[in-house]
Design an enzyme around this catalytic site. Structure first.
Site: not given
Ligand code: DQA
Length: 143
Positions: A10-11, A18, A23, A74, A77, A80, A98, A100, A102, A107
Site C-alpha cells: 500500500p501507498n 508521498r 522516500y 516491499n 505497512a 508491521h 523483503e 524497504h 527507507s 524510524r
Molecule cells: C516502507 C517502510 C514501511 O514502514 C512503510 O509503511 C512503507 C514503506 C519502505 O519502503 O521504506 O509504506 O516499506
C-alpha cells in the site's frame, strides 16, 4: 528468461509525491523502469506490480509459490502487522527478499517490527530505490 516478481504494498504507487523527504522524489514509474533495466542487465524478466489490497497481495504470493517464482517484496505497512502476508510468504517455494526504501529500524518504533522477516530469505532496507536493484542482484546470484 527467468521471471522474477516485484510486489509492492500500500501507498507505494504514490512514490514521488508521498513524503519525499523519506522516500525520495522518484515515482513508481521510475521504480518500474529501474527494475526492468536491472532485470535486463541480469537476464531476468521482471514483473512489477503494486496493490493497496492485502487480499490481492496474498493471492499474488500464492501465484509465486505455485509457480516457484522468486519475489522481491516491499510489503509497505503490511510489514508491521499482517500475519496473513506472513503465512502466504511461509508457503514460498523460491527465494523471497523483503525490501524497504527507507530504513524502518531508524524510524518510529512501530516500524521496528517486521512480522514477515523471519519467513523471507533476507531483507534489504535503507538504500532508496537501490534496495530493489540489490535484491534483484541477490536473486540473480543465488536463485
Ligand atoms: C516502507 C517502510 C514501511 O514502514 C512503510 O509503511 C512503507 C514503506 C519502505 O519502503 O521504506 O509504506 O516499506
Amino acid at each position: 528468461m527467468r521471471t522474477v516478481f516485484v510486489f509492492n504494498g500500500p501507498n507505494l504507487s504514490r512514490l514521488g509525491t508521498r513524503e519525499p523527504d523519506v522516500y525520495g522524489a522518484e515515482t513508481f514509474e521510475d521504480l518500474e523502469a529501474l527494475c526492468r533495466r536491472t532485470g535486463r542487465d541480469l537476464g531476468l524478466t521482471v514483473d512489477v506490480r503494486q496493490t493497496d489490497d492485502e487480499a490481492e497481495l496474498v493471492s499474488w504470493l500464492h501465484e509465486a509459490a505455485d509457480g516457484a517464482v522468486p519475489v522481491v517484496l516491499n510489503p509497505a505497512a503490511f510489514t508491521h502487522y499482517s500475519y496473513a502476508l506472513r503465512d502466504a510468504i511461509a508457503q514460498r517455494t523460491a527465494p523471497l527478499i523483503e525490501v524497504h526504501i527507507s530504513n524502518p529500524a531508524a524510524r518510529e518504533e512501530f516500524r521496528h517490527t517486521s512480522v514477515v522477516a523471519a519467513v523471507a530469505s533476507g531483507t534489504i532496507a535503507g538504500f532508496g530505490l537501490r534496495s530493489y536493484e540489490l535484491a534483484l542482484r541477490a536473486i540473480a546470484e543465488t536463485a
